[in-house]
Design a protein around this motif. Structure first.
Motif, PDB file in Angstrom:
ATOM      1  N   GLY A 304     -17.531 -48.304   9.751  1.00  0.00           N
ATOM      2  CA  GLY A 304     -17.460 -47.578  11.025  1.00  0.00           C
ATOM      3  C   GLY A 304     -18.672 -47.857  11.869  1.00  0.00           C
ATOM      4  O   GLY A 304     -19.581 -48.579  11.438  1.00  0.00           O
ATOM      5  N   GLU A 306     -15.382 -46.730  14.640  1.00  0.00           N
ATOM      6  CA  GLU A 306     -14.149 -47.430  14.979  1.00  0.00           C
ATOM      7  C   GLU A 306     -14.348 -48.477  16.069  1.00  0.00           C
ATOM      8  O   GLU A 306     -13.769 -49.556  16.015  1.00  0.00           O
ATOM      9  CB  GLU A 306     -13.078 -46.425  15.412  1.00  0.00           C
ATOM     10  CG  GLU A 306     -12.457 -45.655  14.258  1.00  0.00           C
ATOM     11  CD  GLU A 306     -11.760 -46.560  13.254  1.00  0.00           C
ATOM     12  OE1 GLU A 306     -11.182 -47.583  13.678  1.00  0.00           O
ATOM     13  OE2 GLU A 306     -11.812 -46.248  12.053  1.00  0.00           O
ATOM     14  N   SER A 307     -15.191 -48.165  17.080  1.00  0.00           N
ATOM     15  CA  SER A 307     -15.405 -49.113  18.179  1.00  0.00           C
ATOM     16  C   SER A 307     -16.059 -50.391  17.682  1.00  0.00           C
ATOM     17  O   SER A 307     -15.689 -51.497  18.090  1.00  0.00           O
ATOM     18  CB  SER A 307     -16.275 -48.470  19.260  1.00  0.00           C
ATOM     19  OG  SER A 307     -17.524 -48.054  18.724  1.00  0.00           O
ATOM     20  N   LEU A 309     -15.982 -51.446  14.476  1.00  0.00           N
ATOM     21  CA  LEU A 309     -15.034 -52.055  13.549  1.00  0.00           C
ATOM     22  C   LEU A 309     -13.963 -52.845  14.301  1.00  0.00           C
ATOM     23  O   LEU A 309     -13.532 -53.909  13.859  1.00  0.00           O
ATOM     24  CB  LEU A 309     -14.388 -50.967  12.694  1.00  0.00           C
ATOM     25  CG  LEU A 309     -13.503 -51.411  11.543  1.00  0.00           C
ATOM     26  CD1 LEU A 309     -14.270 -52.303  10.589  1.00  0.00           C
ATOM     27  CD2 LEU A 309     -12.951 -50.188  10.801  1.00  0.00           C
ATOM     28  N   ALA A 310     -13.552 -52.352  15.472  1.00  0.00           N
ATOM     29  CA  ALA A 310     -12.564 -53.058  16.289  1.00  0.00           C
ATOM     30  C   ALA A 310     -13.111 -54.404  16.757  1.00  0.00           C
ATOM     31  O   ALA A 310     -12.379 -55.411  16.799  1.00  0.00           O
ATOM     32  CB  ALA A 310     -12.171 -52.199  17.484  1.00  0.00           C
ATOM     33  N   GLN A 311     -14.388 -54.441  17.097  1.00  0.00           N
ATOM     34  CA  GLN A 311     -15.011 -55.705  17.518  1.00  0.00           C
ATOM     35  C   GLN A 311     -15.083 -56.689  16.351  1.00  0.00           C
ATOM     36  O   GLN A 311     -14.897 -57.892  16.538  1.00  0.00           O
ATOM     37  CB  GLN A 311     -16.406 -55.440  18.060  1.00  0.00           C
ATOM     38  CG  GLN A 311     -16.435 -54.649  19.356  1.00  0.00           C
ATOM     39  CD  GLN A 311     -17.840 -54.546  19.905  1.00  0.00           C
ATOM     40  OE1 GLN A 311     -18.436 -55.531  20.325  1.00  0.00           O
ATOM     41  NE2 GLN A 311     -18.394 -53.330  19.906  1.00  0.00           N
ATOM     42  N   LYS A 313     -12.961 -56.843  13.806  1.00  0.00           N
ATOM     43  CA  LYS A 313     -11.602 -57.348  13.593  1.00  0.00           C
ATOM     44  C   LYS A 313     -11.226 -58.391  14.643  1.00  0.00           C
ATOM     45  O   LYS A 313     -10.598 -59.413  14.327  1.00  0.00           O
ATOM     46  CB  LYS A 313     -10.607 -56.181  13.630  1.00  0.00           C
ATOM     47  CG  LYS A 313     -10.755 -55.220  12.464  1.00  0.00           C
ATOM     48  CD  LYS A 313      -9.786 -54.050  12.596  1.00  0.00           C
ATOM     49  CE  LYS A 313      -9.923 -53.082  11.428  1.00  0.00           C
ATOM     50  NZ  LYS A 313      -9.009 -51.914  11.570  1.00  0.00           N
ATOM     51  N   GLU A 314     -11.609 -58.146  15.895  1.00  0.00           N
ATOM     52  CA  GLU A 314     -11.297 -59.080  16.974  1.00  0.00           C
ATOM     53  C   GLU A 314     -11.996 -60.412  16.762  1.00  0.00           C
ATOM     54  O   GLU A 314     -11.403 -61.481  16.951  1.00  0.00           O
ATOM     55  CB  GLU A 314     -11.709 -58.465  18.314  1.00  0.00           C
ATOM     56  CG  GLU A 314     -11.503 -59.374  19.515  1.00  0.00           C
ATOM     57  CD  GLU A 314     -10.064 -59.779  19.724  1.00  0.00           C
ATOM     58  OE1 GLU A 314      -9.836 -60.878  20.270  1.00  0.00           O
ATOM     59  OE2 GLU A 314      -9.161 -58.998  19.346  1.00  0.00           O
ATOM     60  N   ARG A 315     -13.259 -60.374  16.349  1.00  0.00           N
ATOM     61  CA  ARG A 315     -14.021 -61.605  16.116  1.00  0.00           C
ATOM     62  C   ARG A 315     -13.436 -62.400  14.953  1.00  0.00           C
ATOM     63  O   ARG A 315     -13.295 -63.616  15.040  1.00  0.00           O
ATOM     64  CB  ARG A 315     -15.483 -61.261  15.818  1.00  0.00           C
ATOM     65  CG  ARG A 315     -16.255 -60.786  17.025  1.00  0.00           C
ATOM     66  CD  ARG A 315     -17.241 -61.815  17.450  1.00  0.00           C
ATOM     67  NE  ARG A 315     -17.964 -61.404  18.643  1.00  0.00           N
ATOM     68  CZ  ARG A 315     -18.927 -62.109  19.206  1.00  0.00           C
ATOM     69  NH1 ARG A 315     -19.274 -63.266  18.676  1.00  0.00           N
ATOM     70  NH2 ARG A 315     -19.537 -61.681  20.291  1.00  0.00           N
ATOM     71  N   LYS A 317     -10.360 -62.246  13.798  1.00  0.00           N
ATOM     72  CA  LYS A 317      -9.050 -62.757  14.216  1.00  0.00           C
ATOM     73  C   LYS A 317      -9.196 -64.004  15.066  1.00  0.00           C
ATOM     74  O   LYS A 317      -8.475 -64.993  14.886  1.00  0.00           O
ATOM     75  CB  LYS A 317      -8.314 -61.668  15.004  1.00  0.00           C
ATOM     76  CG  LYS A 317      -6.943 -62.091  15.517  1.00  0.00           C
ATOM     77  CD  LYS A 317      -6.309 -60.972  16.329  1.00  0.00           C
ATOM     78  CE  LYS A 317      -4.978 -61.413  16.901  1.00  0.00           C
ATOM     79  NZ  LYS A 317      -4.359 -60.346  17.749  1.00  0.00           N
TER      80      LYS A 317
END
Length: 328
Positions: A304, A306-307, A309-311, A313-315, A317
């Motif tokens: 964590g 979340e914000s 963690l989202a970055q 996942k995006e990187r 991907k």
């Protein structure tokens, strides 16, 4: 002197502190006991105070009832050890050192350390994750701007700045500086300041030194409110990044070293057999922190917030897509 010479020991340090305090004003026995307790061991006062007060060590003279003054003409100073001199010689070879020292300082230190071998050389390090477009620290213009900002910080003065923005347009404004930051990954310095707007210094601004076109000292001093920003994060993130460190491949030691510049809290999770590390960071450093975390691969897991963690996942991907696109 070698690092482990006796003059760097606890007892010598306590005596130096007592003599320094007794240089200008008399020091009581009680105060000497406090110094010994703060900077020594439980038995330090018993070992050295009788020798100081009895004259066995003729360093103090009586200046009243149970008060003593130093006999020395000046307070004693600890000489630099050979290790410290070697470290200074290594720093003197760093290309960034000229930003903080004058030519006279560098010439004098070069003479005084001429017989000293540096602790390390630049060639001993390989920066595998550093950008190659770092600041032109060898430039005399860059150096002049940096030292002007440094002077403003030391004296609490306002700066008159002309700055080149993203689209190449220059603008001039008054700025109240409060920090200088350095990014190891970018190899760039940034000036943290409050920009003057609508009658007050209110807009928090980060200036890249390489984009400063003019920088002059004002005769005015910064408001008292600005001093509260010194040595504080420019914009502290609302939540720390929480990492789960497996401990494999020396990952814990590597993380502690790599993130040494961040404020953090680490504890061992006995149930899962791993370490949990909370890293507190400045919002301006979020992208750099993200890249650093990803460089550890599977031995570090982001839990964590979340914000962040989202970055991550995006990187990941995006990297996955690029990898398979190249294979096709």
């Amino acid at each position: 002197m070698e690092l482990f010479h006796e003059i760097y020991s606890c007892y010598f340090d306590v005596v130096r502190r007592i003599l320094a305090e007794a240089q200008d004003t008399p020091v009581s026995v009680k105060r000497m006991e406090e110094i010994a307790l703060s900077h020594g061991f439980q038995e330090t006062a018993l070992a050295i105070l009788p020798k100081l007060t009895s004259g066995a060590w003729p360093l103090l003279e009586e200046a009243g009832e149970k008060e003593y003054r130093s006999r020395l003409s000046q307070a004693p100073r600890t000489p630099l050890s050979s290790l410290q001199k070697s470290w200074l010689k290594a720093l003197l070879r760093d290309r960034r050192i000229r930003l903080f020292l004058t030519d006279e300082d560098i010439a004098r230190l070069t003479r005084e350390l001429s017989q000293v071998q540096p602790l390390y050389n630049d060639g001993d390090f390989h920066y595998y994750d550093r950008y190659t477009d770092g600041d032109p620290v060898e430039s005399e213009v860059y150096r002049a701007h940096f030292q002007t900002a440094l002077c403003a910080l030391r004296e609490g003065r306002i700066l008159l700045v002309t700055y080149e923005g993203k689209e190449g347009q220059t603008r001039s404004f008054e700025a109240a500086p409060y920090q200088i930051q350095y990014s190891s990954k970018d190899d760039k310095f940034r000036l943290c300041c409050l920009k003057y707007s609508r009658g007050a210094f209110r807009i928090n601004t980060l200036l890249n030194f390489a984009k400063i076109r003019e920088c002059r000292l004002s005769s005015e001093h910064v408001p008292d409110s600005v001093t509260g920003y010194r040595f504080q994060p420019v914009s502290r993130a609302a939540e720390p990044v929480l990492l789960q460190i497996s401990g494999e491949r020396n990952s814990l030691e590597r993380c502690m070293l790599h993130f040494a510049s961040y404020e953090k809290h680490t504890e061992y999770d006995e149930e899962n057999g791993c370490w949990l590390c909370s890293i507190y960071y400045d919002s301006a450093d979020e992208t750099e922190l993200l890249i650093d975390v990803l460089s550890f691969g599977p031995v570090v897991k982001v839990l964590g917030p979340e914000s962040f963690l989202a970055q991550v996942k995006e990187r990941v991907k995006r990297q996955h897509e690029l990898l398979y696109r190249m294979e096709l």
